[in-house]
Scaffold this active site. Structure first.
Site, PDB file in Angstrom:
ATOM      1  N   GLU A   1       1.149  -1.152  -0.473  1.00 41.17           N
ATOM      2  CA  GLU A   1      -0.119   0.179   0.087  1.00 41.17           C
ATOM      3  C   GLU A   1       0.681   1.047   0.014  1.00 41.17           C
ATOM      4  O   GLU A   1       2.557   1.427   0.476  1.00 41.17           O
ATOM      5  CB  GLU A   1      -0.600  -0.147   1.056  1.00 41.17           C
ATOM      6  CG  GLU A   1      -1.954  -1.607   1.451  1.00 41.17           C
ATOM      7  CD  GLU A   1      -2.575  -1.617   2.984  1.00 41.17           C
ATOM      8  OE1 GLU A   1      -3.417  -2.295   3.173  1.00 41.17           O
ATOM      9  OE2 GLU A   1      -2.463  -0.724   3.414  1.00 41.17           O
TER      10      GLU A   1
ATOM     11  N   LYS B   1       1.901   5.075   1.366  1.00 42.03           N
ATOM     12  CA  LYS B   1       2.621   5.223   2.608  1.00 42.03           C
ATOM     13  C   LYS B   1       2.418   6.616   2.969  1.00 42.03           C
ATOM     14  O   LYS B   1       3.068   7.636   2.338  1.00 42.03           O
ATOM     15  CB  LYS B   1       4.240   5.141   3.217  1.00 42.03           C
ATOM     16  CG  LYS B   1       4.399   5.314   4.759  1.00 42.03           C
ATOM     17  CD  LYS B   1       5.623   5.340   4.837  1.00 42.03           C
ATOM     18  CE  LYS B   1       5.857   5.311   6.738  1.00 42.03           C
ATOM     19  NZ  LYS B   1       5.842   6.868   6.733  1.00 42.03           N
TER      20      LYS B   1
ATOM     21  N   ASP C   1       1.695  10.400   4.008  1.00 42.89           N
ATOM     22  CA  ASP C   1       1.969  11.517   4.534  1.00 42.89           C
ATOM     23  C   ASP C   1       0.881  12.782   4.957  1.00 42.89           C
ATOM     24  O   ASP C   1       1.049  13.365   4.439  1.00 42.89           O
ATOM     25  CB  ASP C   1       3.301  12.029   3.806  1.00 42.89           C
ATOM     26  CG  ASP C   1       4.190  13.395   4.948  1.00 42.89           C
ATOM     27  OD1 ASP C   1       4.539  12.970   5.888  1.00 42.89           O
ATOM     28  OD2 ASP C   1       4.912  14.101   3.833  1.00 42.89           O
TER      29      ASP C   1
ATOM     30  N   TYR D   1      -7.602   2.124   5.519  1.00 43.22           N
ATOM     31  CA  TYR D   1      -6.584   0.995   5.601  1.00 43.22           C
ATOM     32  C   TYR D   1      -6.367  -0.189   6.600  1.00 43.22           C
ATOM     33  O   TYR D   1      -5.818  -1.073   6.274  1.00 43.22           O
ATOM     34  CB  TYR D   1      -5.197   2.017   5.257  1.00 43.22           C
ATOM     35  CG  TYR D   1      -4.706   2.382   6.383  1.00 43.22           C
ATOM     36  CD1 TYR D   1      -4.278   1.961   7.537  1.00 43.22           C
ATOM     37  CD2 TYR D   1      -4.201   3.941   6.066  1.00 43.22           C
ATOM     38  CE1 TYR D   1      -3.431   2.875   8.612  1.00 43.22           C
ATOM     39  CE2 TYR D   1      -3.900   4.442   7.175  1.00 43.22           C
ATOM     40  CZ  TYR D   1      -3.390   4.109   8.188  1.00 43.22           C
ATOM     41  OH  TYR D   1      -2.573   5.321   8.724  1.00 43.22           O
TER      42      TYR D   1
ATOM     43  N   LYS E   1      10.665   2.970   3.492  1.00 45.44           N
ATOM     44  CA  LYS E   1      10.903   4.815   3.035  1.00 45.44           C
ATOM     45  C   LYS E   1      11.940   5.405   1.581  1.00 45.44           C
ATOM     46  O   LYS E   1      12.709   4.684   1.464  1.00 45.44           O
ATOM     47  CB  LYS E   1      11.665   5.498   4.712  1.00 45.44           C
ATOM     48  CG  LYS E   1      10.550   5.863   5.357  1.00 45.44           C
ATOM     49  CD  LYS E   1      10.028   6.268   5.681  1.00 45.44           C
ATOM     50  CE  LYS E   1      10.099   7.567   6.499  1.00 45.44           C
ATOM     51  NZ  LYS E   1       9.597   9.081   6.427  1.00 45.44           N
TER      52      LYS E   1
ATOM     53  N   CYS F   1       8.683  44.124  19.157  1.00 43.83           N
ATOM     54  CA  CYS F   1       8.469  43.792  18.082  1.00 43.83           C
ATOM     55  C   CYS F   1       9.889  44.542  17.857  1.00 43.83           C
ATOM     56  O   CYS F   1      10.890  45.065  17.779  1.00 43.83           O
ATOM     57  CB  CYS F   1       7.602  45.315  17.384  1.00 43.83           C
ATOM     58  SG  CYS F   1       7.779  45.354  15.603  1.00 43.83           S
TER      59      CYS F   1
ATOM     60  N   CYS G   1      10.218  47.201  15.446  1.00 45.46           N
ATOM     61  CA  CYS G   1       9.249  49.276  15.803  1.00 45.46           C
ATOM     62  C   CYS G   1       9.585  49.075  17.971  1.00 45.46           C
ATOM     63  O   CYS G   1       9.626  50.197  18.327  1.00 45.46           O
ATOM     64  CB  CYS G   1       7.796  49.817  15.605  1.00 45.46           C
ATOM     65  SG  CYS G   1       5.966  48.470  16.608  1.00 45.46           S
TER      66      CYS G   1
ATOM     67  N   CYS H   1       2.286  42.107  16.765  1.00 42.11           N
ATOM     68  CA  CYS H   1       3.090  43.701  16.999  1.00 42.11           C
ATOM     69  C   CYS H   1       1.791  45.052  16.578  1.00 42.11           C
ATOM     70  O   CYS H   1       1.317  44.020  15.146  1.00 42.11           O
ATOM     71  CB  CYS H   1       4.124  43.768  15.527  1.00 42.11           C
ATOM     72  SG  CYS H   1       4.495  45.436  15.948  1.00 42.11           S
TER      73      CYS H   1
ATOM     74  N   CYS I   1       5.116  50.895  12.403  1.00 50.58           N
ATOM     75  CA  CYS I   1       5.721  49.228  12.682  1.00 50.58           C
ATOM     76  C   CYS I   1       5.847  49.335  10.740  1.00 50.58           C
ATOM     77  O   CYS I   1       5.254  49.410   9.853  1.00 50.58           O
ATOM     78  CB  CYS I   1       5.367  48.303  12.882  1.00 50.58           C
ATOM     79  SG  CYS I   1       6.412  47.051  12.688  1.00 50.58           S
TER      80      CYS I   1
END
Length: 671
Positions: free
Chosen positions: A121, A123, A125, A227, A315, A409, A412, A425, A431
């Protein structure tokens, strides 16, 4: 009430069946209009009765903001998989399997185990999901956690259309495992209109499923493949094929790429095929999973302290590397959000030299054990041509210098405020990065589309002419601009002409240009279409906004608060006085439109010479087409420009009509 309740139950089951055919089997049984009619009928009945059934599809839109996640103890442990990264490691696993089977058979000659056969099957992610069904009803959903205890995320998982809220199997309790994910085409579509584009599909899915606001989860349009049945107090399977069939029979979405084979050489060949095709898929995978199919053999082989002996993950060559974390800086965005950016020692990943990596926020730094990681070795990963991310430290020791999380910040010096997972901020008047960011966003193509305007232009105008607010742009004069470095008379006049032209931009573009927090291009278009005028949007109440489809409490509150800000109100008043019209786009009467695309589902891919992707989409929608981001059996046409990729290949594979000539496309539009 009993009759109404029975009618609602039948209607819910009917909608679930249509959802199953539409989202799981990709075989729609109704038109969108007919489906919407059933759904609206259910919504009306729920309003009239005050009852929302536990498995009602209306629960998928996301409910109230949650205060936190509750721990959930799995009925059966969720195991990790041992890993192989080459044929030698796979052969070593197979040799152990053979040895264990032979050893058992020598001691139990009257009931020997069969020769090993395999299921291969993909794998995935994504993020592991563990769903609990009791007497056919989804009663809990949880993350993997440590394999024994996870976090309950039922409200979030309910928003996934491919997760059945009820299943035909009613004879007890089952736990079903799968992988929650965001398809790459969905991520691409989301990022085209998002205020803050998502960096990659895995983080997008994980962030959505672990978000305390289920409406955020719903907005990501996640998917899931299933699965495994990890626990059942009633049913038993003799092999993996039976388990897969059980999942299919109970309306779970099972990935079609499952192969059954009898030899390890066939397994190796199949793994090579998967690795070759991995980048053609519309979702992320990072390997293949090999399992023994016979369930009695699985029971006999059992588990080590960490892994099942009867399965292994192969993998693929990692798009990961280790390098030294050199520094972390904190960047200020146009909304005031502070984002950490890591500088690492240059390293090559997949042919690309990486020196900058993303860290989402201060919490991300802590979760990944990076609080004392400066100068330490870290894992980084690059996927989907996005900015690489740091996965964590190579060692668990606190052997590096501390990453200092700022309280002020960095631009600023204002005190930072924590909002959710991020630092902000709030000094938007002084800013500099916020000012430059807002000016650049205001002038961008999807906003006011002010030609010749760039980030460098924003910086120069701010520094030399004191431009701080988008309204200041409309006060600029030729004499001011000509006096700037690298601004000749022609360039100055071009900018003034572009500013003048921008005054005619439509309401949706203007709302997007304003940069309302938590709203993207799609939301601002919905606002423009619904309210019809700038004044109506500005005066809209929280209740009016929440009543609009796809606008939840958080977005509504952002809009209301934005238009209460005196700084924003003054800016809008000045822009209107300068001649900015922000008129709504006049809708065409689609009943009068003659186009082959009317009522059809269309996918755009690649680039065109005469139209941008957004312009093509607008013209298709104007003639009544539905433009989507992914190709499926429901797609009627694919419009393919230059450098069209996997979507074009999939369209040809499915036999969907493809239009590769731009002139032909324009003629078909009726232009």
């Amino acid at each position: 009430m009993t009759d109404a309740l029975e009618a609602m139950k039948k209607l819910v089951e009917e909608i679930h069946l249509h959802n199953y055919y539409y989202y799981t089997l990709d075989q729609p049984t109704l038109t969108d209009q007919a489906y919407d009619k059933l759904y609206d009928q259910l919504v009306q009945m729920e309003k009239e009765t005050g009852i929302v059934l536990p498995d009602s599809p209306t629960r998928r839109i996301g409910g109230e903001l949650l205060k936190g996640f509750d721990e959930h103890t799995h009925l059966a442990r969720l195991w990790s998989l041992d890993k192989a990264q080459n044929h030698e490691a796979l052969d070593a696993w197979y040799a152990r399997v053979q040895r264990l089977i032979q050893d058992y058979n020598s001691k139990h000659p009257d009931e020997p185990l069969p020769d090993p056969s395999f299921a291969v099957e993909l794998k995935f992610d994504g993020l592991t999901l563990n769903l609990t069904y009791r007497n056919g009803e989804l009663v809990q959903a949880a993350t993997r956690g440590n394999g024994v205890v996870g976090e309950g995320i039922l409200a979030q998982v309910r928003t996934i259309r491919t997760v059945p809220l009820t299943i035909p199997y009613k004879d007890g309790t089952v736990e079903v495992q799968g992988e929650g994910m965001m398809f790459l085409s969905v991520l691409e579509e989301y990022n085209r209109t998002a205020v803050e584009p998502l960096k990659n599909a895995r983080n997008a899915a994980a962030g959505a499923l672990r978000n305390l606001n289920p409406q955020v989860t719903a907005s990501r349009k996640l998917d899931a493949f299933f699965y495994n049945v990890g626990y059942s107090n009633q049913i038993r399977f003799s092999n993996h094929q039976e388990m897969v069939q059980f999942l299919k029979d109970n309306r779970f979405k099972v990935n079609p790429h499952i192969r059954f084979m009898d030899t390890i050489d066939e397994v190796k060949a199949e793994v090579a095929k998967i690795e070759a095709m991995r980048h053609e898929l519309d979702y992320l995978i990072d390997g293949a999973v090999i399992k023994l199919t016979d369930m009695r053999t699985r029971e006999v082989l059992g588990y080590t302290e960490k892994f099942p002996r009867w399965a292994i993950a192969y993998k693929f060559e990692a798009e990961e590397a280790t390098t030294i974390l050199k520094d972390v800086t904190w960047e200020v965005g146009r909304t005031g959000k502070i984002t950490p950016v890591a500088t690492v020692e240059a390293v090559d990943i997949g042919g690309v030299t990486v020196q900058k990596c993303t860290l989402n926020n201060a919490g991300d730094i802590e979760r990944k054990n990076l609080s004392r990681a400066l100068g330490s070795l870290v894992y980084i990963r690059r996927s989907n041509d996005v900015i690489p991310e740091i996965l964590g430290k190579v060692t668990e020791e606190e052997d590096g210098e501390a990453i200092v999380i700022p309280e002020q910040c960095p631009s600023c010096g204002s005190q930072l405020v924590e909002k959710g997972a991020h630092l902000f901020c709030e000094n938007k008047l002084d800013c500099k990065p916020q000012l430059i960011g807002r000016l650049s966003h205001f002038a961008s193509r999807d906003a006011m589309d002010i030609e010749t305007f760039s980030v460098k232009t924003a910086q120069q105008l701010h520094k030399e002419l004191g431009v701080r607010d988008p309204a200041d742009l409309y006060d600029l004069t030729l004499a001011q601009l000509v006096g700037l470095e690298r601004f000749g008379e022609k360039k100055a006049q071009n900018l003034l002409d572009a500013l003048e032209k921008s005054k005619q931009k439509d309401l949706a573009s203007f709302l997007f240009a304003l940069g309302i927090p938590n709203t993207g291009k799609t939301t601002t278009k919905v606002l423009a279409d619904h309210f019809g005028s700038l004044e109506a949007v500005m005066e809209a109440s929280q209740e009016e906004l929440v009543a609009i489809h796809d606008i939840g409490d958080i977005v509504a509150d952002s809009i209301v608060q934005f238009f209460r800000d005196p700084v924003i109100l003054e800016s809008i008043t000045r822009m209107k006085a300068a001649g900015v019209e922000a008129k709504p786009v006049e809708k065409k009467d689609l009943s009068q439109v003659q186009s082959v695309f009317s009522g059809k589902t269309v996918v755009l891919t690649g680039t065109m010479e005469k139209l941008t992707r957004d312009e093509a989409k607008e013209r298709l929608e104007a003639v009544g087409a539905k433009v989507t981001g992914s190709v499926s059996k429901k797609t009627d046409y694919v419009i393919a420009g230059e450098k069209a990729g996997s979507k074009l290949d999939k369209a040809k594979e499915l036999g969907i009509p493809v239009i590769e000539d731009e002139e032909q496309f324009l003629r078909m539009l009726g232009e």
